[in-house]
Write an enzyme that holds these catalytic residues in place. Structure first.
Site, mmCIF file in Angstrom:
data_model
loop_
_atom_site.group_PDB
_atom_site.id
_atom_site.type_symbol
_atom_site.label_atom_id
_atom_site.label_comp_id
_atom_site.label_asym_id
_atom_site.label_seq_id
_atom_site.Cartn_x
_atom_site.Cartn_y
_atom_site.Cartn_z
ATOM 1 N N SER A 1 -35.073 -37.895 12.388
ATOM 2 C CA SER A 1 -34.099 -37.179 11.003
ATOM 3 C C SER A 1 -33.199 -38.647 10.921
ATOM 4 C CB SER A 1 -33.085 -35.593 11.438
ATOM 5 O OG SER A 1 -33.772 -35.151 11.021
ATOM 6 N N SER B 1 -30.518 -38.007 9.529
ATOM 7 C CA SER B 1 -29.256 -39.064 10.152
ATOM 8 C C SER B 1 -29.064 -38.286 11.244
ATOM 9 C CB SER B 1 -28.491 -38.022 9.420
ATOM 10 O OG SER B 1 -28.258 -36.732 9.102
ATOM 11 N N HIS C 1 -53.432 -22.963 7.179
ATOM 12 C CA HIS C 1 -51.944 -22.991 6.814
ATOM 13 C C HIS C 1 -51.637 -21.390 7.028
ATOM 14 C CE1 HIS C 1 -49.443 -24.975 3.596
ATOM 15 N NE2 HIS C 1 -48.836 -24.592 4.679
ATOM 16 N N GLU D 1 -56.569 -29.642 1.335
ATOM 17 C CA GLU D 1 -56.068 -27.887 2.211
ATOM 18 C C GLU D 1 -57.700 -27.232 0.527
ATOM 19 O OE1 GLU D 1 -53.030 -26.165 3.061
ATOM 20 O OE2 GLU D 1 -52.615 -27.786 4.327
ATOM 21 N N ARG E 1 -46.557 -30.187 6.154
ATOM 22 C CA ARG E 1 -47.944 -30.714 5.182
ATOM 23 C C ARG E 1 -48.766 -31.904 5.884
ATOM 24 N NH1 ARG E 1 -45.902 -26.170 3.569
ATOM 25 N NH2 ARG E 1 -45.614 -26.082 1.498
ATOM 26 N N ARG F 1 -34.345 -26.982 9.423
ATOM 27 C CA ARG F 1 -34.127 -25.347 9.642
ATOM 28 C C ARG F 1 -35.812 -24.858 10.420
ATOM 29 N NH1 ARG F 1 -33.013 -25.157 3.250
ATOM 30 N NH2 ARG F 1 -35.010 -25.629 3.276
ATOM 31 N N ILE F 2 -36.421 -25.343 10.324
ATOM 32 C CA ILE F 2 -37.823 -24.950 10.390
ATOM 33 C C ILE F 2 -37.817 -25.967 12.410
ATOM 34 C CG2 ILE F 2 -40.369 -24.966 11.013
ATOM 35 C CD1 ILE F 2 -40.180 -24.231 8.363
ATOM 36 N N LEU G 1 -35.424 -32.730 11.987
ATOM 37 C CA LEU G 1 -35.053 -31.600 12.379
ATOM 38 C C LEU G 1 -33.775 -30.752 11.552
ATOM 39 C CD1 LEU G 1 -33.920 -30.715 15.568
ATOM 40 C CD2 LEU G 1 -31.986 -31.603 15.476
#
Ligand code: NAP
Length: 312
Positions: A173, A175, A278, A260, A231, A153-154, A151
């Site tokens: 996450s 934390s 991607h 990739e 990724r 930014r994205i 969790l």
């Protein structure tokens, strides 16, 4: 002699903007470094870098005056940051400006996979709709149980979009975060057990390799779908393919892959997998913002000002 060197897969607009701003040369590949005169390499203090080719200690050693490695992209797993720090080189990236596009693509992939939009479009194009009748039924997505691994930014942008779809939002996450009531799981296996759709928004690199392990995939189960925009390395790809082929996982919606763009051909044979090349941040607007942030970091370095988005 110019202090700035651009290396990577810049498009014409980006290359022109870099050349205009800094009078720099643009090398298509890291391998081209060895072909530059020693005097040219000695003068370089900043590199504008774009691409997924590795930039490690060997490349840094060829630029003895390098102080800034400005990456185009928020993910910098192709750069050896520890080697950069050891040589007094600061790495910058382009966070935040791409959050919306990447989160939008994650949601689009989720909808595309769950509502079988690609197969339904093919049904129309092939003439089957007129010839054979209605396409058939798919899976309801609004209101489902969803989990986000990472969790950041994205990941947060994805979770906020999923909340608007009335989903029950869970996350993992390292934390616990401040959230509007989303369920936290300290363990990714516990997260996978609690949800049907697992969105991966981790950083890439060696520390998160195979983080979505065979165990996590098995906990997600036969109704489970993996949506990965992070990724390819963050998921145990072989375990995921095995589970998809065996019906132990309902599907996958993937923007990123190991190796990739030579992706594993097993993906191409699976009807329950939707794939993108991607494309997470690949809009004109966001790519322009990423390029601008990269240039702004270089300009700050040349002016002796504080860098905007350092990562080390
Ligand atoms: P971010 O804000 O740094 O969030 C990354 C998340 O990864 C955080 O939740 C963080 O966990 C977790 N993480 C970091 N190191 C970890 C470790 N060693 N073990 C476990 N978890 C770890 O990054 P972001 O801006 O959201 O970007 C995330 C990634 O998305 C990028 O690194 C990039 O690879 C990928 N991306 C893909 C596209 C695309 O085109 N598909 C475009 C942009 C970005 P904590 O919350 O515990 O700190």
């Amino acid at each position: 002699m110019t202090q700035v060197l651009a290396i990577g897969t810049f498009n014409d607009t980006e290359a022109a903007a870099l050349t205009e701003a800094f009078g720099c040369r643009v090398l298509a590949e890291v391998d081209g470094l060895g072909g530059l005169d020693q005097a040219v390499r000695d003068a370089v203090t900043a590199v504008a870098f774009k691409g997924h080719q590795g930039f490690g200690a060997a490349e840094m050693a060829q630029l003895p005056g390098l102080k800034l490695l400005a990456n185009y992209g928020v993910g910098y797993d192709s750069i050896d940051v520890a080697a950069a720090s050891a040589q007094g080189i600061t790495v910058t990236n382009t966070p935040d400006v791409l959050n919306d596009d990447v989160a939008d693509l994650a949601i689009a992939l989720w909808l595309m996979q769950g509502r079988e939009m690609q197969q339904a479009a093919d049904w129309v194009r092939s003439g089957n709709w007129a010839g054979e009748g209605a396409f058939g039924l798919s899976r309801k997505l609004s209101g489902s149980k969803v989990g986000v691994v990472g969790l950041g930014r994205i990941g947060r942008e994805i979770a906020e979009r999923l909340a608007a779809f009335k989903c029950e939002v869970h996350y993992h996450s390292r934390s616990q975060k401040q959230t509007p009531g989303w369920a936290y799981h300290a363990d990714p296996v516990a997260l996978a057990s609690a949800v049907d759709f697992l969105f991966i928004a981790l950083v890439g690199g060696p520390e998160t390799e195979g983080y979505v392990s065979k165990e996590v995939i098995s906990a997600l189960g036969p109704r489970g779908v993996i949506v990965n925009i992070s990724r390819g390395s963050t998921v145990d790809e072989t375990a995921m393919l095995d589970a998809l082929e065996a019906g132990e996982l309902a599907g996958a919606a993937l923007d990123v892959f190991v190796n990739e763009p030579q992706i594993d051909p097993r993906f191409l044979a699976l009807p329950n997998v939707v794939i993108q090349p991607h494309q997470g941040s690949a809009t004109h607007d966001t790519r322009a913002a990423m390029a601008r942030l990269q240039r702004d970091n270089i300009a700050a370095h040349l002016a002796g000002a504080a860098l905007l988005t350092p990562v080390n």
